[in-house]
Design an enzyme around this catalytic site. Structure first.
Site, PDB file in Angstrom:
ATOM      1  N   GLU A 183     -25.185 -11.090  25.833  1.00  0.00           N
ATOM      2  CA  GLU A 183     -24.455 -10.158  24.696  1.00  0.00           C
ATOM      3  C   GLU A 183     -24.955  -8.829  25.151  1.00  0.00           C
ATOM      4  OE1 GLU A 183     -22.318  -9.388  22.152  1.00  0.00           O
ATOM      5  OE2 GLU A 183     -23.183  -7.552  21.963  1.00  0.00           O
ATOM      6  N   ASP A 210     -15.541 -13.911  25.362  1.00  0.00           N
ATOM      7  CA  ASP A 210     -14.820 -13.304  24.256  1.00  0.00           C
ATOM      8  C   ASP A 210     -15.046 -11.727  24.288  1.00  0.00           C
ATOM      9  OD1 ASP A 210     -13.607 -12.690  21.901  1.00  0.00           O
ATOM     10  OD2 ASP A 210     -15.063 -13.825  20.607  1.00  0.00           O
ATOM     11  N   CYS A 251      -7.926  -0.510  -0.339  1.00  0.00           N
ATOM     12  CA  CYS A 251      -7.246  -0.840   0.828  1.00  0.00           C
ATOM     13  C   CYS A 251      -6.918  -2.159   0.538  1.00  0.00           C
ATOM     14  CB  CYS A 251      -7.996  -0.707   2.292  1.00  0.00           C
ATOM     15  SG  CYS A 251      -7.317  -1.819   3.429  1.00  0.00           S
ATOM     16  N   CYS A 274      -2.706   0.220   9.035  1.00  0.00           N
ATOM     17  CA  CYS A 274      -1.499  -1.127   9.157  1.00  0.00           C
ATOM     18  C   CYS A 274      -0.178  -0.322   9.666  1.00  0.00           C
ATOM     19  CB  CYS A 274      -1.221  -1.512   7.692  1.00  0.00           C
ATOM     20  SG  CYS A 274      -2.329  -2.155   6.911  1.00  0.00           S
ATOM     21  N   CYS A 286      -9.063 -10.653  22.435  1.00  0.00           N
ATOM     22  CA  CYS A 286      -8.514  -9.667  21.226  1.00  0.00           C
ATOM     23  C   CYS A 286      -7.313  -8.915  21.653  1.00  0.00           C
ATOM     24  CB  CYS A 286      -9.424  -8.837  20.299  1.00  0.00           C
ATOM     25  SG  CYS A 286     -10.644  -7.886  21.272  1.00  0.00           S
ATOM     26  N   CYS A 342      -1.568   5.962   6.673  1.00  0.00           N
ATOM     27  CA  CYS A 342      -2.575   5.542   7.252  1.00  0.00           C
ATOM     28  C   CYS A 342      -2.662   4.860   8.829  1.00  0.00           C
ATOM     29  CB  CYS A 342      -3.056   4.262   6.338  1.00  0.00           C
ATOM     30  SG  CYS A 342      -4.639   3.577   6.852  1.00  0.00           S
ATOM     31  N   GLN A 391     -16.622 -11.088  13.478  1.00  0.00           N
ATOM     32  CA  GLN A 391     -15.112 -11.208  13.232  1.00  0.00           C
ATOM     33  C   GLN A 391     -14.770 -10.924  11.869  1.00  0.00           C
ATOM     34  OE1 GLN A 391     -12.974 -11.949  15.803  1.00  0.00           O
ATOM     35  NE2 GLN A 391     -14.194 -13.128  17.258  1.00  0.00           N
ATOM     36  N   TYR A 414     -20.258 -12.425  26.279  1.00  0.00           N
ATOM     37  CA  TYR A 414     -20.088 -11.509  25.125  1.00  0.00           C
ATOM     38  C   TYR A 414     -20.143 -12.613  23.967  1.00  0.00           C
ATOM     39  CZ  TYR A 414     -17.487  -9.741  29.090  1.00  0.00           C
ATOM     40  OH  TYR A 414     -17.363  -9.283  30.515  1.00  0.00           O
ATOM     41  N   CYS A 430       0.880  -1.113  -0.175  1.00  0.00           N
ATOM     42  CA  CYS A 430      -0.027   0.105   0.058  1.00  0.00           C
ATOM     43  C   CYS A 430       0.785   1.203   0.231  1.00  0.00           C
ATOM     44  CB  CYS A 430      -1.071   0.203   1.421  1.00  0.00           C
ATOM     45  SG  CYS A 430      -1.859   1.620   1.252  1.00  0.00           S
TER      46      CYS A 430
END
Ligand code: SAH
Length: 483
Positions: free
Chosen positions: A358, A412, A167, A84, A439, A81, A308, A337, A75
């Protein structure tokens, strides 16, 4: 000797490590430099941007000697940006970095000893192709100095839009969709939202694609103008968008608030269905190439629901969670979650009963519809905060429901991890196993420590790279109760 530096100084430095934001870290005379855009192994000339007593932030000005791990990023915007952070780092080295990041967090934040961590941690699960993996894209819309409509990405840590419709992490079709919308806005003088004045119509464009079904959803986030509905000359826009192969749903989300929250809660469907579908397969994570086991489920996803973003790696992550849960068909379990019930429904196929919790009501509507669509009748769902629903359930049932003493609990949570009250209630409920999917390995390490101090032993940890070229990494882990 620790020499001090000041803003705008030029320093030559060898990059020895990678920081939490992906920046290169190097030392000069005992002074630590965090250098944006420098890759571990580089020798660079860096310009100081912010100086403190013992450390400074800097920007790579000149690459004096390239690291063997440095690659040509695909990119052209990767330095500007915010998306990334490590695209210039060879993908295999990115995986090493992520494995080390999880390991270090478990040791430093979680207080686990390194022998234990090395015993329980399995090798990170990498991607076969670290580009074009995202099924979701959110583009801000604005106006440039000449008054033209632009869409692209926010330059790192700002709200300045850098125009770009391509992108390399996203689906190829995104470019075509964005070009249609921008052309329509230009032709019919549809205004873009202006953050400073709060005026203008179109704020963001959300695009989602079901990788295994090809179904596409477009949702325009709009600032509802008084007395007006939808988008000017809407029929023309819908006609153009509906020609795109796979287009299934076009909607608007109304957001008239002056806020950084992107999506508004009110959704109006303009064309097609209100959701897209996707299929997720279960894989055998113990075998090379992670072959498909024959088990699969179909999910419906609406604009406001979490799903996801990397469908290929998600199959591997869920398969690990399922393996860690180690079900025989008799278990009663919680999935906290749970989003649209993805993990819950895979678990339900191998257990007696699953209860999902949730926060987002639309996600729970999706979860219930997903259970029905897949013929699953042993999963049920609660809307609410895990830290409220779980303690309330436990207090109300007074141990009389089997769910008060579950066999397995799966969690999660978002990046901030589990609420202390949620963890406390989990410990009171004493499940045999806890599967923690995360995450953010820093909050994971913090929460695993609390659970281990409460009577659990860390048995397995495996990172799954869901977010190639970024510093983020997903982790699946498994705890077993000691007594
Ligand atoms: N397990 C799901 C969702 C994981 S993302 C999946 O794999 O798709 C985390 C989810 O937690 C999101 O859907 C978010 O809406 C939800 N959430 C955030 N805070 C919460 C809370 N306090 N209690 C319950 N759910 C919460």
């Amino acid at each position: 000797m620790c020499q001090s530096y000041k803003k705008n100084d030029l320093v030559t430095v060898t990059i020895e490590d990678i920081g939490t934001g992906g920046e290169g870290i190097g030392k000069v005379n005992g002074f630590t430099l965090f250098v944006k855009d420098a890759v571990v192994g580089d020798v660079v000339e860096a310009r100081i941007t912010l100086a403190k007593k013992q450390y400074a932030y800097a920007r790579m000005e000149k690459l004096l000697k390239a690291s063997p791990y440095r690659v040509e990023p695909r990119c052209p915007h990767h330095r500007r940006c915010g998306g990334c952070q490590i695209q210039a780092l060879d993908y295999e080295r990115q995986l090493v970095y992520k494995q080390q990041k999880v390991r270090n967090n478990l040791i430093r934040i979680g207080g686990f000893d390194s022998d234990c961590v090395d015993r329980v941690m399995e090798p990170i699960v990498g991607m076969e192709d670290p580009y074009r993996y995202r099924n979701k894209a959110l583009y801000p819309v604005g106006t440039d100095r000449e008054g033209h409509v632009v869409t692209g990405f926010y330059a790192g840590r700002t709200h300045t839009i850098v125009p770009s419709t391509e992108c390399y992490l996203g689906a190829e079709v995104n470019k075509q969709i964005l070009e249609i919308i921008v052309a329509h806005m230009e032709k019919y003088h549809v205004s873009a939202y202006d953050e400073t004045t709060g005026r203008g119509l179109v704020r963001h464009i959300l695009i989602r694609k079901g990788f295994n079904t090809g179904e596409i959803m477009v949702c325009l986030v709009i600032n509802k103008e008084k007395g007006k509905e939808g988008i000017p000359q809407q029929a023309q826009l819908l006609s153009a968008l509906s020609q795109i192969k796979g287009m299934t749903s076009v909607s608007v989300s109304i957001n008239s608030e002056k806020t950084n929250v992107i999506m508004g809660k009110e959704i109006h469907i303009l064309w097609g269905r209100g959701e897209i579908r996707d299929v997720i397969h279960v894989r055998d994570m113990g075998k090379e190439g992670y072959p498909y086991t024959g088990q699969e489920l179909t999910f419906s996803i609406s604009p406001l629901s979490f799903y996801q973003v990397n469908p290929i790696q998600t199959e591997k992550l869920y398969s690990l969670a399922l393996e860690y849960a180690d079900l025989t068909g008799r278990e009663v379990l919680w999935d906290l979650y749970c989003g649209i019930g993805t993990i819950s429904l895979f678990l339900a196929g191998k257990a007696r009963q699953v209860c999902g919790v949730e926060l987002i009501p639309q996600a729970i509507e999706d979860a219930r519809a997903n259970a029905e669509r897949n013929g699953i009748d042993n999963a049920f769902f609660y809307v609410g905060k895990a830290e409220e629903v779980l303690p309330a359930f436990y207090a109300e049932k007074q141990g009389e429901d089997q769910l008060c003493r579950p066999d397995v609990m799966v969690v999660d949570p978002p990046r901030k991890g589990c609420d202390p009250l949620c963890l406390e209630t989990m410990l009171q409920m004493r499940p045999d196993r806890i599967v923690y999917v995360s995450c953010d390995s820093a909050t994971l390490a913090r929460d695993l420590r609390i659970l281990c101090d409460g009577g659990y032993e860390l048995r397995r940890v495996r990172a799954v790279d869901q977010f190639g070229h970024t510093v983020h990494v997903e982790v699946a882990s498994c705890l077993q109760r000691k007594d």
